[in-house]
Design a protein around this motif. Structure first.
Motif, PDB file in Angstrom:
ATOM      1  N   TYR A 399       0.827  -1.206   0.000  1.00 21.49           N
ATOM      2  CA  TYR A 399       0.000   0.000   0.000  1.00 21.49           C
ATOM      3  C   TYR A 399       0.860   1.254   0.000  1.00 21.49           C
ATOM      4  O   TYR A 399       0.541   2.234  -0.676  1.00 21.49           O
ATOM      5  CB  TYR A 399      -0.944   0.005   1.211  1.00 21.49           C
ATOM      6  N   GLN A 400       1.961   1.219   0.782  1.00 22.37           N
ATOM      7  CA  GLN A 400       2.827   2.399   0.839  1.00 22.37           C
ATOM      8  C   GLN A 400       3.401   2.722  -0.535  1.00 22.37           C
ATOM      9  O   GLN A 400       3.512   3.888  -0.928  1.00 22.37           O
ATOM     10  CB  GLN A 400       3.962   2.162   1.836  1.00 22.37           C
ATOM     11  N   LEU A 401       3.761   1.692  -1.300  1.00 18.63           N
ATOM     12  CA  LEU A 401       4.396   1.908  -2.596  1.00 18.63           C
ATOM     13  C   LEU A 401       3.393   2.234  -3.697  1.00 18.63           C
ATOM     14  O   LEU A 401       3.710   2.977  -4.631  1.00 18.63           O
ATOM     15  CB  LEU A 401       5.220   0.675  -2.993  1.00 18.63           C
ATOM     16  N   THR A 402       2.193   1.665  -3.593  1.00 17.72           N
ATOM     17  CA  THR A 402       1.221   1.825  -4.682  1.00 17.72           C
ATOM     18  C   THR A 402       0.075   2.763  -4.346  1.00 17.72           C
ATOM     19  O   THR A 402      -0.591   3.273  -5.252  1.00 17.72           O
ATOM     20  CB  THR A 402       0.627   0.465  -5.081  1.00 17.72           C
ATOM     21  N   GLY A 403      -0.195   2.952  -3.035  1.00 19.19           N
ATOM     22  CA  GLY A 403      -1.349   3.745  -2.642  1.00 19.19           C
ATOM     23  C   GLY A 403      -2.666   3.058  -2.921  1.00 19.19           C
ATOM     24  O   GLY A 403      -3.724   3.685  -2.885  1.00 19.19           O
ATOM     25  N   SER A 404      -2.627   1.733  -3.188  1.00 20.65           N
ATOM     26  CA  SER A 404      -3.833   0.981  -3.546  1.00 20.65           C
ATOM     27  C   SER A 404      -4.029  -0.196  -2.606  1.00 20.65           C
ATOM     28  O   SER A 404      -3.161  -1.066  -2.510  1.00 20.65           O
ATOM     29  CB  SER A 404      -3.729   0.475  -4.995  1.00 20.65           C
ATOM     30  N   TYR A 405      -5.195  -0.223  -1.936  1.00 23.97           N
ATOM     31  CA  TYR A 405      -5.509  -1.376  -1.091  1.00 23.97           C
ATOM     32  C   TYR A 405      -5.808  -2.613  -1.944  1.00 23.97           C
ATOM     33  O   TYR A 405      -5.635  -3.740  -1.484  1.00 23.97           O
ATOM     34  CB  TYR A 405      -6.709  -1.062  -0.192  1.00 23.97           C
ATOM     35  N   ARG A 406      -6.255  -2.418  -3.164  1.00 27.56           N
ATOM     36  CA  ARG A 406      -6.512  -3.576  -4.032  1.00 27.56           C
ATOM     37  C   ARG A 406      -5.185  -4.292  -4.349  1.00 27.56           C
ATOM     38  O   ARG A 406      -5.117  -5.517  -4.327  1.00 27.56           O
ATOM     39  CB  ARG A 406      -7.221  -3.140  -5.316  1.00 27.56           C
ATOM     40  N   SER A 407      -4.156  -3.525  -4.624  1.00 28.13           N
ATOM     41  CA  SER A 407      -2.842  -4.130  -4.853  1.00 28.13           C
ATOM     42  C   SER A 407      -2.342  -4.810  -3.587  1.00 28.13           C
ATOM     43  O   SER A 407      -1.727  -5.886  -3.635  1.00 28.13           O
ATOM     44  CB  SER A 407      -1.837  -3.063  -5.304  1.00 28.13           C
ATOM     45  N   ALA A 408      -2.617  -4.178  -2.431  1.00 27.37           N
ATOM     46  CA  ALA A 408      -2.159  -4.750  -1.164  1.00 27.37           C
ATOM     47  C   ALA A 408      -2.842  -6.083  -0.889  1.00 27.37           C
ATOM     48  O   ALA A 408      -2.204  -7.059  -0.467  1.00 27.37           O
ATOM     49  CB  ALA A 408      -2.427  -3.764  -0.026  1.00 27.37           C
ATOM     50  N   ILE A 409      -4.156  -6.175  -1.133  1.00 28.09           N
ATOM     51  CA  ILE A 409      -4.877  -7.413  -0.815  1.00 28.09           C
ATOM     52  C   ILE A 409      -4.504  -8.526  -1.784  1.00 28.09           C
ATOM     53  O   ILE A 409      -4.356  -9.689  -1.393  1.00 28.09           O
ATOM     54  CB  ILE A 409      -6.409  -7.169  -0.791  1.00 28.09           C
ATOM     55  N   ILE A 410      -4.310  -8.203  -3.068  1.00 33.65           N
ATOM     56  CA  ILE A 410      -3.981  -9.258  -4.023  1.00 33.65           C
ATOM     57  C   ILE A 410      -2.546  -9.727  -3.837  1.00 33.65           C
ATOM     58  O   ILE A 410      -2.206 -10.866  -4.206  1.00 33.65           O
ATOM     59  CB  ILE A 410      -4.221  -8.783  -5.478  1.00 33.65           C
ATOM     60  N   SER A 411      -1.688  -8.898  -3.237  1.00 32.76           N
ATOM     61  CA  SER A 411      -0.305  -9.324  -2.992  1.00 32.76           C
ATOM     62  C   SER A 411      -0.247 -10.518  -2.054  1.00 32.76           C
ATOM     63  O   SER A 411       0.695 -11.318  -2.086  1.00 32.76           O
ATOM     64  CB  SER A 411       0.516  -8.161  -2.414  1.00 32.76           C
ATOM     65  N   LEU A 412      -1.277 -10.672  -1.201  1.00 34.28           N
ATOM     66  CA  LEU A 412      -1.303 -11.774  -0.238  1.00 34.28           C
ATOM     67  C   LEU A 412      -1.523 -13.123  -0.913  1.00 34.28           C
ATOM     68  O   LEU A 412      -1.272 -14.167  -0.306  1.00 34.28           O
ATOM     69  CB  LEU A 412      -2.393 -11.526   0.810  1.00 34.28           C
ATOM     70  N   ALA A 413      -1.979 -13.117  -2.166  1.00 31.93           N
ATOM     71  CA  ALA A 413      -2.149 -14.380  -2.883  1.00 31.93           C
ATOM     72  C   ALA A 413      -0.827 -15.122  -3.007  1.00 31.93           C
ATOM     73  O   ALA A 413      -0.802 -16.355  -3.123  1.00 31.93           O
ATOM     74  CB  ALA A 413      -2.744 -14.120  -4.269  1.00 31.93           C
ATOM     75  N   ALA A 414       0.287 -14.395  -2.951  1.00 33.87           N
ATOM     76  CA  ALA A 414       1.602 -15.041  -3.049  1.00 33.87           C
ATOM     77  C   ALA A 414       1.802 -16.065  -1.943  1.00 33.87           C
ATOM     78  O   ALA A 414       2.414 -17.124  -2.169  1.00 33.87           O
ATOM     79  CB  ALA A 414       2.705 -13.978  -2.991  1.00 33.87           C
ATOM     80  N   PHE A 415       1.281 -15.780  -0.748  1.00 31.74           N
ATOM     81  CA  PHE A 415       1.447 -16.716   0.368  1.00 31.74           C
ATOM     82  C   PHE A 415       0.733 -18.045   0.086  1.00 31.74           C
ATOM     83  O   PHE A 415       1.239 -19.118   0.415  1.00 31.74           O
ATOM     84  CB  PHE A 415       0.917 -16.097   1.663  1.00 31.74           C
TER      85      PHE A 415
END
Length: 443
Positions: A399-415
């Motif tokens: 979120y800090q880098l993109t300013g987008s919560y959508r990017s933040a939530i989809i990043s968790l798919a990596a786990f």
């Protein structure tokens, strides 16, 4: 042979007292960590932010929307440092109950203090969150360590399940009361902020009040490891990890679990922030969604248990990881201000939440060498806490880098993707045999 309480009446009394700690502390997990604190602390941080949307704790620029996630990460790091020291002290002295009380009331006091979290006091909120969350982790470790002492092996599953059920019931009851207070705050003469702060503080009061029950019924045992030193807890953890190297397949499963479980914990803790900040959903909707998750998690765990009997635990867990990934993908595309769709998403989380963790724990139990159950599960719990800061950190940094919560939530798919790959590569039947255990007919 089990060396616990042989008197049935005394054992039942301790077990009933033990259940009530789950009843006491689960309200913190549901009302505070899952529902109210994330969105509220984020709004407090935003009110203190500069024109670019940053706050500056200790002079460090942090995007206001990332502050809650970073605070959760710091609390977990603190807990990992403190847990071995407290565990060692409990083993060395045998005085587990005073340590449980100290940890529980530290967490309860910090949670109650959240009543004063208003205006732009984001630093106060961060400190209280770090203290409360770390204290809850330490207290939960001590609480769990009572189980082998108060329940013989044949009773342990039932006793553990009852404690788990007590926690879910308490969380649901208090959330209903919170929903009434929050939804009708105007009729009670309260502002929305005041209603949230009362909900936060009441969780701390609930935690402190009902902790009196286990403290009154549980009893200390004489220490068996009189030669343990202050560093014994850390040395024992190192020794256990070294022993695990003799069982690389057990270690491989543990690594897979730590990765995907970190994703699970982060989704649970950050979902309310995503719902309020990105999807523009009201607090009442978020409370209702968490209630739905609470209810469906029990049914989902039972349903996944039946699936495991048919398809095996490993395949069922892998299927749940696919479901988690699909759920995150759906969450990424979820339109704003669509509460019905958010409830559908919450339903999906509830159905896989309980079963993913319950089956992972039972599968790990097959991979533990006989006679080392407590030792391996201690490392399991401590390692679990040790990894669970990565998800919130990734969420906050994205979120800090993109300013987008959508990017933040989809990043968790990596786990979930990485966890799936790691688990799929573990030959579970061979791992069970190499651990020295009988291989069940279906795994």
């Amino acid at each position: 042979m089990w060396a616990g309480v042989t008197d049935t009446a005394q054992r039942r009394r301790e077990q009933r007292g033990w259940y009530f700690y789950d009843w006491a502390c689960s309200v913190y997990s549901t009302s505070v960590l899952t529902v109210f604190l994330g969105p509220y602390l984020t709004s407090v941080a935003e009110s203190a932010a500069d024109a670019d949307g940053f706050v500056h704790p200790l002079g460090i620029p942090v995007r206001a929307g990332s502050f809650f996630a970073y605070s959760v990460s710091l609390s977990v790091i603190l807990a990992v440092v403190v847990m071995p020291l407290v565990g060692s002290a409990a083993d060395r002295t045998g005085r587990k109950k005073p340590l449980l009380g100290a940890a529980a009331y530290t967490g309860a006091a910090a949670t109650t203090g959240m009543f004063f979290l208003d205006g732009d006091r984001y630093l106060l909120g961060g400190v209280l969150l770090i203290v409360a969350n770390a204290a809850q982790s330490v207290a939960t470790m001590l609480y769990n360590s009572y189980l082998p002492q108060i329940a013989p092996p044949e009773e342990r599953d039932a006793v553990s399940s009852r404690g788990w059920a007590f926690g879910y019931v308490a969380g649901s009851l208090v959330l209903v009361a919170d929903l009434v207070l929050y939804s009708g705050h105007a009729s009670f003469g309260l502002s929305e902020s005041a209603a949230v702060r009362i909900c936060l503080a009441s969780a701390g009061l609930w935690w402190g009040a009902f902790t009196l029950v286990p403290l009154g019924r549980l009893r200390d045992r004489r220490a068996t490891g009189s030669r343990a030193t202050a560093g014994h807890g850390l040395r024992q953890l190192v020794a256990t990890v070294r022993d695990m190297r003799r069982h690389p397949l057990t270690l491989a499963f543990l690594l897979a679990y730590l990765v995907y479980n970190d994703g699970i914990q982060t989704v649970v803790s950050q979902a309310s922030v995503y719902g309020s900040e990105e999807l523009d959903l009201g607090q009442s909707t978020l409370i209702g969604a968490v209630l739905l998750v609470q209810v469906l998690a029990v049914g989902g765990a039972l349903a996944m248990g039946r699936l495991a009997r048919t398809y095996g635990a490993k395949r069922t867990i892998l299927g749940s990881l696919v479901a988690w990934t699909v759920t995150l993908g759906a969450g990424y595309f979820l339109p704003a201000r669509a509460p019905v769709m958010f409830f559908v998403l919450a339903g999906g989380i509830g159905l896989v939440l309980g079963g993913s963790q319950a089956l992972s724990r039972s599968l790990f139990s097959h991979l533990v060498p006989p006679g080392k159950e407590a030792e391996y599960f201690s490392a399991y719990e401590l390692s679990d806490r040790g990894m669970s800061w990565l998800g919130p950190l990734l969420f906050g940094m994205t979120y800090q880098l993109t300013g987008s919560y959508r990017s933040a939530i989809i990043s968790l798919a990596a786990f979930f993707v990485i966890g799936f790959v790691l688990l799929a590569r573990v030959p579970v039947r061979r791992a069970i045999g190499e651990a020295g255990n009988q291989v069940p007919e279906r795994m």
